[in-house]
Scaffold this motif. Structure first.
Motif, short mmCIF file in Angstrom:
data_model
loop_
_atom_site.label_atom_id
_atom_site.label_comp_id
_atom_site.label_asym_id
_atom_site.label_seq_id
_atom_site.Cartn_x
_atom_site.Cartn_y
_atom_site.Cartn_z
N LEU A 20 0.84 -1.20 0.00
CA LEU A 20 0.00 0.00 0.00
C LEU A 20 0.87 1.24 0.00
N GLY A 21 0.65 2.14 -0.94
CA GLY A 21 1.28 3.45 -0.92
C GLY A 21 0.38 4.45 -0.22
N VAL A 22 0.97 5.38 0.55
CA VAL A 22 0.16 6.35 1.30
C VAL A 22 0.53 7.79 0.96
N TRP A 23 1.13 8.01 -0.21
CA TRP A 23 1.37 9.38 -0.68
C TRP A 23 0.04 10.12 -0.76
N GLN A 24 0.03 11.37 -0.30
CA GLN A 24 -1.14 12.25 -0.30
C GLN A 24 -2.25 11.78 0.64
N ALA A 31 -4.21 6.22 9.63
CA ALA A 31 -4.44 5.10 10.54
C ALA A 31 -5.58 4.20 10.06
N PRO A 32 -6.78 4.73 9.78
CA PRO A 32 -7.84 3.84 9.30
C PRO A 32 -7.55 3.23 7.93
N VAL A 33 -6.84 3.97 7.07
CA VAL A 33 -6.50 3.44 5.75
C VAL A 33 -5.56 2.24 5.90
N SER A 232 -4.41 4.06 -2.42
CA SER A 232 -5.83 4.34 -2.35
C SER A 232 -6.19 4.59 -0.90
N ALA A 233 -7.16 5.47 -0.69
CA ALA A 233 -7.69 5.69 0.65
C ALA A 233 -9.13 5.22 0.75
N THR A 234 -9.65 4.61 -0.30
CA THR A 234 -11.04 4.16 -0.36
C THR A 234 -11.11 2.67 -0.02
N PRO A 235 -11.84 2.29 1.03
CA PRO A 235 -11.80 0.90 1.47
C PRO A 235 -12.08 -0.13 0.38
N HIS A 236 -13.10 0.08 -0.46
CA HIS A 236 -13.41 -0.96 -1.44
C HIS A 236 -12.33 -1.05 -2.50
N ARG A 237 -11.65 0.07 -2.81
CA ARG A 237 -10.55 0.01 -3.78
C ARG A 237 -9.31 -0.62 -3.17
N ILE A 238 -9.07 -0.36 -1.89
CA ILE A 238 -7.96 -1.02 -1.21
C ILE A 238 -8.13 -2.53 -1.29
N ARG A 239 -9.33 -3.01 -1.04
CA ARG A 239 -9.59 -4.46 -1.10
C ARG A 239 -9.54 -4.96 -2.54
#
Length: 275
Positions: A20-24, A31-33, A232-239
């Motif tokens: 997982l990348g967390v840029w931006q 934390a929740p992401v 991604s910071a969107t839960p369904h896209r992360i999954r």
């Protein structure tokens, strides 16, 4: 979920191929992401001091109850901390924010050639690896000549070079240099910052496999043997982004995507110009 693939670094350590990348991603959101990603099966999180979200990353990992030792954490040294002494202080600050005794991978974020200190900085990272605070060390956004200088000056080959890489900017020459020297290529902006998601070739391949375009592009990185860190910071896209281990692209798919390469496809700055 099918078993996740890993990559063996030139120092013998093993790194998850997908992370997982967390840029931006804001610190308050990180934390929740990160917790969502870890619960979805991610075992690599890539951050950097300049992202200003290392604290959130650390909180997210701890909130899952999974030991931090099972999550591969990468962070990066920013441009204003090049030199022989500043990297140690910068890493200590990063570790404090992350709440960790060591990171799995510490990268020089950019070579900043106008400053002329990246070889000196690399020596400092070698020393940090010897202390155990950085278990593996590498670079990001380095060109082949810059990599060659590090290797020639120190004899120590970076474990990873994290670079902009996506179907419209495939970096074949640099990837060949990496392969010849035992350097793992890890792709940032692997989805082309969203610019590829409606590309007709990729859309057609996605329909063929009953997948999303993002899943096709991530699978392309995996099938090339690259590390890949979609953000991604969107839960369904992360999954969705990690649901890529139960299919492969065929030779025709790979050939069609190879044809999308464009020498003008770079989206970020050129490493020689960014200081």
């Amino acid at each position: 979920m099918a078993e996740q693939p890993t990559l063996t670094l030139n120092d013998g350590r093993v790194m998850p191929q997908l992370g997982l990348g967390v840029w931006q991603t804001m610190d308050s959101q990180a934390a929740p992401v990160v917790a969502t990603a870890v619960e979805a099966g991610y075992r690599l999180v890539d951050t950097a001091s300049i992202y200003r979200n290392e604290g959130g990353v650390g909180r997210g990992v701890r909130s899952t109850g999974i030991p931090a030792s099972r999550i591969f954490i990468t962070t990066k040294l920013w441009n204003d901390s090049h030199g022989s002494e500043a990297p140690a202080l910068s890493l200590d600050h990063s570790l404090g924010r992350l709440g960790l005794p060591a990171v799995d991978l510490y990268l020089i974020h950019w070579p900043t050639p106008a400053r002329g200190r990246y070889a000196e900085t690399w020596r400092a990272l070698i020393a940090l690896r010897e202390t155990g605070k950085a278990r593996s060390i590498g670079v990001s956004n380095f060109t082949a000549p810059q990599l060659a200088r590090l290797i020639d000056d120190t004899g120590v080959v970076p474990a990873v070079n994290q670079i902009e890489l996506h179907p419209r900017f495939q970096q074949r020459e640099l990837r060949a240099f990496h392969e010849a020297h035992g350097i793992i290529t890890q792709s940032w902006s692997p989805l082309g910052q969203g610019t590829l998601l409606d590309h007709p070739v990729l859309t057609e391949i996605a329909r063929k496999h009953d997948r999303t375009v993002a899943q096709i592009v991530i699978r392309w990185h995996l099938d090339l043997g690259l590390g890949v860190i979609p953000k991604s910071a969107t839960p369904h896209r992360i999954r969705e982004n990690i649901a890529v281990f139960d299919f492969r692209l065929d030779e025709a798919d790979m050939a069609r995507i190879a044809g999308l390469d464009d020498p003008r496809g770079r989206l970020g700055p050129h490493p020689d110009d960014f200081n």
